[in-house]
Write a protein that holds these residues in place. Structure first.
Motif, PDB file in Angstrom:
ATOM      1  N   PHE A  76       0.852  -1.191   0.000  1.00 15.10           N
ATOM      2  CA  PHE A  76       0.000   0.000   0.000  1.00 15.10           C
ATOM      3  C   PHE A  76       0.885   1.236   0.000  1.00 15.10           C
ATOM      4  CE2 PHE A  76      -2.949  -2.835   2.510  1.00 15.10           C
ATOM      5  CZ  PHE A  76      -3.894  -2.976   1.500  1.00 15.10           C
ATOM      6  N   ILE A  77       0.359   2.297  -0.568  1.00 13.27           N
ATOM      7  CA  ILE A  77       0.986   3.607  -0.454  1.00 13.27           C
ATOM      8  C   ILE A  77      -0.115   4.561   0.007  1.00 13.27           C
ATOM      9  CG2 ILE A  77       0.706   4.220  -2.900  1.00 13.27           C
ATOM     10  CD1 ILE A  77       3.598   5.535  -2.600  1.00 13.27           C
ATOM     11  N   GLU A 108       8.977   2.895  -7.922  1.00 14.78           N
ATOM     12  CA  GLU A 108       7.985   3.098  -8.980  1.00 14.78           C
ATOM     13  C   GLU A 108       6.663   3.594  -8.388  1.00 14.78           C
ATOM     14  OE1 GLU A 108       6.335   0.775 -12.943  1.00 14.78           O
ATOM     15  OE2 GLU A 108       7.790  -0.230 -11.648  1.00 14.78           O
ATOM     16  N   ALA A 109       6.246   3.007  -7.273  1.00 18.89           N
ATOM     17  CA  ALA A 109       5.003   3.432  -6.622  1.00 18.89           C
ATOM     18  C   ALA A 109       5.112   4.879  -6.146  1.00 18.89           C
ATOM     19  CB  ALA A 109       4.681   2.506  -5.453  1.00 18.89           C
ATOM     20  N   LEU A 110       6.228   5.225  -5.536  1.00 17.60           N
ATOM     21  CA  LEU A 110       6.418   6.589  -5.034  1.00 17.60           C
ATOM     22  C   LEU A 110       6.467   7.593  -6.184  1.00 17.60           C
ATOM     23  CD1 LEU A 110       6.663   8.167  -2.431  1.00 17.60           C
ATOM     24  CD2 LEU A 110       9.113   7.712  -2.433  1.00 17.60           C
ATOM     25  N   LEU A 113       2.908   8.082  -7.389  1.00 14.11           N
ATOM     26  CA  LEU A 113       2.154   8.862  -6.418  1.00 14.11           C
ATOM     27  C   LEU A 113       2.560  10.336  -6.467  1.00 14.11           C
ATOM     28  CD1 LEU A 113       0.012   8.553  -4.071  1.00 14.11           C
ATOM     29  CD2 LEU A 113       1.987   8.901  -2.596  1.00 14.11           C
ATOM     30  N   CYS A 114       3.854  10.609  -6.567  1.00  5.28           N
ATOM     31  CA  CYS A 114       4.314  12.000  -6.640  1.00  5.28           C
ATOM     32  C   CYS A 114       3.722  12.694  -7.864  1.00  5.28           C
ATOM     33  CB  CYS A 114       5.840  12.061  -6.664  1.00  5.28           C
ATOM     34  SG  CYS A 114       6.609  11.736  -5.064  1.00  5.28           S
ATOM     35  N   ASP A 115       3.721  12.014  -9.000  1.00  3.78           N
ATOM     36  CA  ASP A 115       3.112  12.609 -10.201  1.00  3.78           C
ATOM     37  C   ASP A 115       1.648  12.948  -9.947  1.00  3.78           C
ATOM     38  OD1 ASP A 115       5.448  12.461 -11.661  1.00  3.78           O
ATOM     39  OD2 ASP A 115       4.851  10.699 -12.813  1.00  3.78           O
ATOM     40  N   TYR A 116       0.926  12.023  -9.336  1.00  2.00           N
ATOM     41  CA  TYR A 116      -0.485  12.234  -9.040  1.00  2.00           C
ATOM     42  C   TYR A 116      -0.678  13.408  -8.082  1.00  2.00           C
ATOM     43  CZ  TYR A 116      -5.043  11.391  -6.881  1.00  2.00           C
ATOM     44  OH  TYR A 116      -6.310  11.537  -6.380  1.00  2.00           O
ATOM     45  N   LEU A 140      15.247   4.899  -0.135  1.00  2.00           N
ATOM     46  CA  LEU A 140      14.176   5.061  -1.120  1.00  2.00           C
ATOM     47  C   LEU A 140      13.734   6.516  -1.223  1.00  2.00           C
ATOM     48  CD1 LEU A 140      11.858   4.125  -3.021  1.00  2.00           C
ATOM     49  CD2 LEU A 140      10.520   3.704  -0.936  1.00  2.00           C
ATOM     50  N   PHE A 141      13.404   7.121  -0.107  1.00  2.00           N
ATOM     51  CA  PHE A 141      12.895   8.489  -0.147  1.00  2.00           C
ATOM     52  C   PHE A 141      13.957   9.463  -0.654  1.00  2.00           C
ATOM     53  CE2 PHE A 141       9.520   6.753   2.532  1.00  2.00           C
ATOM     54  CZ  PHE A 141       8.415   7.338   1.936  1.00  2.00           C
ATOM     55  N   LYS A 142      15.192   9.299  -0.227  1.00  2.00           N
ATOM     56  CA  LYS A 142      16.252  10.194  -0.705  1.00  2.00           C
ATOM     57  C   LYS A 142      16.485   9.998  -2.204  1.00  2.00           C
ATOM     58  CE  LYS A 142      18.573  10.737   3.736  1.00  2.00           C
ATOM     59  NZ  LYS A 142      19.773  10.474   4.537  1.00  2.00           N
TER      60      LYS A 142
END
Length: 173
Positions: A76-77, A108-110, A113-116, A140-142
Protein backbone atom coordinates in the motif's frame (compact mmCIF):
# COMPACT_ATOMS: atom_id res chain seq x y z
CA UNK A 1 -6.19 11.93 -16.72
CA UNK A 2 -2.92 10.86 -15.14
CA UNK A 3 -2.06 7.20 -15.60
CA UNK A 4 -1.21 5.38 -12.38
CA UNK A 5 0.37 2.58 -14.40
CA UNK A 6 4.12 2.05 -14.26
CA UNK A 7 6.37 -0.44 -16.04
CA UNK A 8 6.07 -3.12 -13.36
CA UNK A 9 3.28 -2.04 -11.01
CA UNK A 10 0.19 0.10 -10.94
CA UNK A 11 -1.60 1.98 -8.20
CA UNK A 12 -5.29 1.39 -7.78
CA UNK A 13 -8.15 1.98 -5.37
CA UNK A 14 -8.95 -0.56 -2.70
CA UNK A 15 -11.43 -3.27 -3.65
CA UNK A 16 -13.51 -5.61 -1.46
CA UNK A 17 -11.27 -8.45 -2.70
CA UNK A 18 -8.33 -6.81 -0.87
CA UNK A 19 -9.75 -7.75 2.53
CA UNK A 20 -7.44 -10.74 3.13
CA UNK A 21 -4.32 -8.77 2.16
CA UNK A 22 -5.39 -5.82 4.32
CA UNK A 23 -6.05 -8.19 7.24
CA UNK A 24 -2.61 -9.79 6.86
CA UNK A 25 -0.83 -6.43 6.64
CA UNK A 26 -2.66 -4.64 9.44
CA UNK A 27 -2.17 -7.59 11.80
CA UNK A 28 1.52 -8.07 10.99
CA UNK A 29 3.22 -7.09 14.24
CA UNK A 30 6.52 -6.53 12.41
CA UNK A 31 5.15 -3.29 10.95
CA UNK A 32 3.12 -2.06 13.92
CA UNK A 33 6.08 0.04 15.00
CA UNK A 34 5.92 2.17 11.86
CA UNK A 35 2.15 2.28 11.60
CA UNK A 36 1.47 3.16 15.21
CA UNK A 37 -0.79 0.13 15.60
CA UNK A 38 -1.09 -1.37 19.07
CA UNK A 39 -3.96 -3.84 18.72
CA UNK A 40 -5.09 -6.31 16.06
CA UNK A 41 -7.90 -5.52 13.63
CA UNK A 42 -10.84 -7.85 13.00
CA UNK A 43 -11.95 -8.67 9.47
CA UNK A 44 -15.29 -7.07 10.34
CA UNK A 45 -13.66 -3.71 11.15
CA UNK A 46 -11.46 -3.88 8.04
CA UNK A 47 -14.48 -4.70 5.88
CA UNK A 48 -16.16 -1.56 7.21
CA UNK A 49 -12.99 0.38 6.34
CA UNK A 50 -13.09 -1.03 2.79
CA UNK A 51 -16.79 -0.13 2.53
CA UNK A 52 -15.82 3.50 3.19
CA UNK A 53 -12.58 3.57 1.17
CA UNK A 54 -14.38 5.32 -1.70
CA UNK A 55 -14.74 8.53 0.30
CA UNK A 56 -13.08 11.59 -1.17
CA UNK A 57 -9.60 12.64 -0.02
CA UNK A 58 -10.93 16.17 0.56
CA UNK A 59 -13.46 14.73 3.01
CA UNK A 60 -11.38 12.19 4.95
CA UNK A 61 -7.94 13.83 4.48
CA UNK A 62 -6.28 10.55 3.53
CA UNK A 63 -6.00 8.13 0.64
CA UNK A 64 -4.76 4.56 0.51
CA UNK A 65 -3.85 3.00 -2.82
CA UNK A 66 -2.89 -0.59 -3.56
CA UNK A 67 0.48 -1.28 -5.10
CA UNK A 68 -0.34 -4.08 -7.52
CA UNK A 69 1.52 -6.23 -10.01
CA UNK A 70 -0.40 -7.84 -12.86
CA UNK A 71 -1.60 -10.65 -10.61
CA UNK A 72 -1.55 -9.49 -6.97
CA UNK A 73 -1.40 -6.70 -4.42
CA UNK A 74 2.08 -6.39 -2.89
CA UNK A 75 1.66 -3.31 -0.71
CA UNK A 76 0.00 0.00 0.00
CA UNK A 77 0.99 3.61 -0.45
CA UNK A 78 -0.83 6.14 1.71
CA UNK A 79 -1.42 9.85 1.75
CA UNK A 80 -2.30 11.19 5.20
CA UNK A 81 -2.64 14.58 6.86
CA UNK A 82 -3.88 15.84 3.48
CA UNK A 83 -3.91 19.62 3.76
CA UNK A 84 -5.12 21.30 0.54
CA UNK A 85 -5.01 24.75 2.17
CA UNK A 86 -1.25 24.48 2.67
CA UNK A 87 -0.77 22.19 -0.33
CA UNK A 88 0.91 19.32 1.52
CA UNK A 89 0.41 15.75 2.68
CA UNK A 90 2.31 12.98 4.40
CA UNK A 91 3.21 9.80 2.54
CA UNK A 92 3.85 6.29 3.77
CA UNK A 93 4.60 3.11 1.89
CA UNK A 94 4.76 -0.56 2.76
CA UNK A 95 5.60 -3.58 0.64
CA UNK A 96 4.52 -6.54 2.74
CA UNK A 97 6.67 -9.49 1.70
CA UNK A 98 10.45 -9.28 1.83
CA UNK A 99 10.72 -11.06 -1.54
CA UNK A 100 9.11 -8.01 -3.21
CA UNK A 101 11.40 -5.46 -1.54
CA UNK A 102 14.53 -3.94 -3.11
CA UNK A 103 13.18 -4.65 -6.59
CA UNK A 104 12.19 -1.09 -7.57
CA UNK A 105 8.54 -1.52 -6.61
CA UNK A 106 8.67 1.16 -3.91
CA UNK A 107 10.46 3.63 -6.17
CA UNK A 108 7.98 3.10 -8.98
CA UNK A 109 5.00 3.43 -6.62
CA UNK A 110 6.42 6.59 -5.03
CA UNK A 111 7.14 8.09 -8.45
CA UNK A 112 3.57 7.42 -9.64
CA UNK A 113 2.15 8.86 -6.42
CA UNK A 114 4.31 12.00 -6.64
CA UNK A 115 3.11 12.61 -10.20
CA UNK A 116 -0.49 12.23 -9.04
CA UNK A 117 -0.05 14.47 -5.98
CA UNK A 118 1.76 17.26 -7.77
CA UNK A 119 -0.10 17.20 -11.11
CA UNK A 120 -3.65 16.19 -10.15
CA UNK A 121 -4.07 17.28 -6.53
CA UNK A 122 -1.94 20.39 -7.01
CA UNK A 123 0.08 19.91 -3.85
CA UNK A 124 3.43 21.63 -3.38
CA UNK A 125 5.04 19.22 -0.95
CA UNK A 126 5.05 15.74 0.50
CA UNK A 127 6.68 14.68 3.72
CA UNK A 128 7.64 11.31 5.15
CA UNK A 129 8.48 10.14 8.66
CA UNK A 130 11.05 7.33 8.65
CA UNK A 131 12.62 5.55 11.59
CA UNK A 132 16.33 6.32 11.74
CA UNK A 133 17.22 2.61 11.63
CA UNK A 134 15.10 1.95 8.51
CA UNK A 135 17.95 2.41 6.06
CA UNK A 136 16.04 0.92 3.11
CA UNK A 137 13.20 3.45 3.46
CA UNK A 138 15.60 6.33 3.99
CA UNK A 139 17.44 5.31 0.83
CA UNK A 140 14.18 5.06 -1.12
CA UNK A 141 12.89 8.49 -0.15
CA UNK A 142 16.25 10.19 -0.70
CA UNK A 143 16.60 8.46 -4.09
CA UNK A 144 13.18 9.84 -5.02
CA UNK A 145 14.18 13.44 -4.23
CA UNK A 146 13.10 13.76 -0.60
CA UNK A 147 15.48 15.76 1.57
CA UNK A 148 16.17 15.11 5.24
CA UNK A 149 15.01 18.20 7.13
CA UNK A 150 14.78 17.12 10.73
CA UNK A 151 15.32 14.57 13.45
CA UNK A 152 12.65 13.76 16.01
CA UNK A 153 14.60 12.45 18.99
CA UNK A 154 13.17 9.58 21.03
CA UNK A 155 9.98 9.85 18.95
CA UNK A 156 8.86 6.21 18.87
CA UNK A 157 8.75 3.98 21.95
CA UNK A 158 9.01 0.36 20.87
CA UNK A 159 10.16 -2.83 22.53
CA UNK A 160 11.21 -0.97 25.67
CA UNK A 161 13.37 1.63 23.95
CA UNK A 162 12.98 5.06 22.36
CA UNK A 163 13.88 5.46 18.69
CA UNK A 164 14.56 8.48 16.53
CA UNK A 165 12.46 9.36 13.50
CA UNK A 166 13.70 11.35 10.53
CA UNK A 167 11.51 13.89 8.74
CA UNK A 168 11.97 14.14 4.97
CA UNK A 169 10.31 16.54 2.51
CA UNK A 170 9.92 16.80 -1.24
CA UNK A 171 8.95 20.28 -2.37
CA UNK A 172 8.12 21.20 -5.96
CA UNK A 173 9.05 24.58 -7.37
Amino acid sequence: MLNLQGKHIHLRALEPSDLDFLYELENNTDIWEISGTTTPYSKHVLKQYLDNAHRDIYDVKQLRLCIATTDKVVGFIDLFDFDPQNKRAGVGIVVLEHKHRNKGIGAEALSLLCDYVFKVLGLRQLYANVMEENLASLHLFKKMGFIEVGLKKDWIFSNGTFKNEILLQKITV
